[in-house]
Design a protein around this motif. Sequence first.
Motif, short mmCIF file in Angstrom:
data_model
loop_
_atom_site.label_atom_id
_atom_site.label_comp_id
_atom_site.label_asym_id
_atom_site.label_seq_id
_atom_site.Cartn_x
_atom_site.Cartn_y
_atom_site.Cartn_z
N GLU A 92 24.87 108.14 53.53
CA GLU A 92 24.73 107.93 54.99
C GLU A 92 24.20 109.22 55.65
OE1 GLU A 92 27.20 106.00 58.54
OE2 GLU A 92 28.02 105.77 56.77
N VAL A 93 23.37 108.95 56.68
CA VAL A 93 22.94 110.03 57.61
C VAL A 93 23.78 109.93 58.67
CG1 VAL A 93 21.11 111.05 58.79
CG2 VAL A 93 20.60 109.83 56.61
N ASP A 94 24.62 110.97 58.90
CA ASP A 94 25.44 110.99 60.22
C ASP A 94 24.55 111.54 61.39
OD1 ASP A 94 27.72 109.85 59.09
OD2 ASP A 94 28.68 111.85 58.58
N THR A 122 20.13 108.39 45.11
CA THR A 122 20.44 107.64 46.08
C THR A 122 19.80 106.28 45.80
OG1 THR A 122 20.52 109.58 47.66
CG2 THR A 122 20.15 107.20 48.76
N LYS A 123 20.68 105.18 46.01
CA LYS A 123 20.26 103.89 45.96
C LYS A 123 19.98 103.45 47.22
CE LYS A 123 22.82 103.21 41.62
NZ LYS A 123 23.82 102.18 40.91
N VAL A 124 20.78 103.58 48.13
CA VAL A 124 20.50 103.18 49.65
C VAL A 124 20.83 104.06 50.62
CG1 VAL A 124 21.10 101.45 51.39
CG2 VAL A 124 21.18 100.72 48.87
N TRP A 125 20.37 104.65 51.27
CA TRP A 125 20.16 105.25 52.60
C TRP A 125 20.72 104.43 53.75
CZ3 TRP A 125 21.01 110.23 52.35
CH2 TRP A 125 20.46 111.19 51.37
N GLU A 126 21.50 104.89 54.53
CA GLU A 126 22.10 103.84 55.93
C GLU A 126 22.30 105.05 56.85
OE1 GLU A 126 26.48 101.92 57.37
OE2 GLU A 126 25.50 101.33 55.35
N LEU A 127 21.90 104.77 57.98
CA LEU A 127 22.16 105.56 59.19
C LEU A 127 22.34 104.46 60.55
CD1 LEU A 127 19.28 105.62 61.14
CD2 LEU A 127 18.65 106.95 59.16
N ILE A 148 15.60 97.85 59.87
CA ILE A 148 16.95 97.52 60.84
C ILE A 148 17.57 96.34 60.24
CG2 ILE A 148 17.73 96.65 63.19
CD1 ILE A 148 15.10 98.30 64.23
N VAL A 149 18.97 96.42 59.99
CA VAL A 149 19.62 95.37 59.32
C VAL A 149 20.76 94.88 60.02
CG1 VAL A 149 18.89 96.07 56.95
CG2 VAL A 149 21.03 96.84 57.79
N GLU A 150 21.05 95.33 61.21
CA GLU A 150 22.19 95.14 62.05
C GLU A 150 22.14 95.72 63.32
OE1 GLU A 150 26.73 94.34 61.30
OE2 GLU A 150 26.13 95.99 60.36
N PHE A 151 22.56 94.91 64.37
CA PHE A 151 22.89 95.41 65.70
C PHE A 151 24.37 95.20 65.89
CE2 PHE A 151 22.57 94.17 70.14
CZ PHE A 151 22.28 95.72 70.69
N PHE A 177 20.31 100.75 60.26
CA PHE A 177 19.47 100.98 59.46
C PHE A 177 19.48 101.20 57.92
CE2 PHE A 177 17.94 102.45 63.43
CZ PHE A 177 16.70 102.15 63.74
N GLU A 178 18.68 100.44 56.96
CA GLU A 178 18.99 100.71 55.74
C GLU A 178 17.69 101.19 54.98
OE1 GLU A 178 21.02 97.71 53.66
OE2 GLU A 178 22.88 98.44 54.21
N LYS A 179 17.68 102.03 53.96
CA LYS A 179 16.42 102.17 53.18
C LYS A 179 16.74 102.07 51.80
CE LYS A 179 12.16 104.92 52.11
NZ LYS A 179 11.62 106.33 52.48
N VAL A 180 16.34 101.02 51.10
CA VAL A 180 16.56 100.86 49.62
C VAL A 180 15.82 101.87 48.68
CG1 VAL A 180 16.88 99.16 47.69
CG2 VAL A 180 17.44 98.35 50.27
N MET A 181 16.48 102.40 48.03
CA MET A 181 15.46 103.33 47.28
C MET A 181 15.30 102.80 45.95
SD MET A 181 15.07 105.84 49.58
CE MET A 181 14.33 106.83 48.33
#
Length: 188
Positions: A92-94, A122-127, A148-151, A177-181
């Motif tokens: 995760e990116v804080d 990294t498999k998935v980045w989230e922020l 964008i995966v969720e509001f 947000f997610e980025k699948v690597m």
Amino acid sequence: MTKQQNEQITLAPLPQEELAIFKEEIQEAFMKGLQDSFPEAEDSTKMGPLPSEEDFEHSLTVKDSVVRQIVLNGERIGGVVLNINPETQRNEVDFLYIKANAHGNGLGTKAWKAIEAAFPETKVWELHTPYFEKRNIHFYVNKCGFKIVEFNHKGNPGPNIEGEEPESDEEFEFFRFEKVMTEESSEL
């Protein structure tokens, strides 16, 4: 192409004695984003710093917290606070920021590529980013490949906020947000 655009961005550990300055830089960058979206927010003394002292301290004390400065030609132009989970590699990116005087030169995109290169497992980045931060949304979706995966909002606060009551709906509206690597990470 300017000389600055040809230069290599690197990530470097943040010396402990520079932590207070680093926090001020993050808060300045985040407040600028708020003021760009809401000019009436000029008087930030009423709302306090963004991120709050508590949020900043919490991100530094999480078990797998990694703090790096983003460096160009020996000068810090930004920084990042990450939460790296060595078991799941769902990271995760804080906080991620580039100083205002370095905006518009493609340095944010180069910084993101340096972050990805520094954590290749990294498999998935989230922020998360606030709903009003159009510049951030553009950057993460169009430049870095996030989706964008969720509001998150008062009715759907997300897993990390349970028990906290926002003062207003607007205070609590974020995109996740997610980025699948990798392909295998899509099974997560």
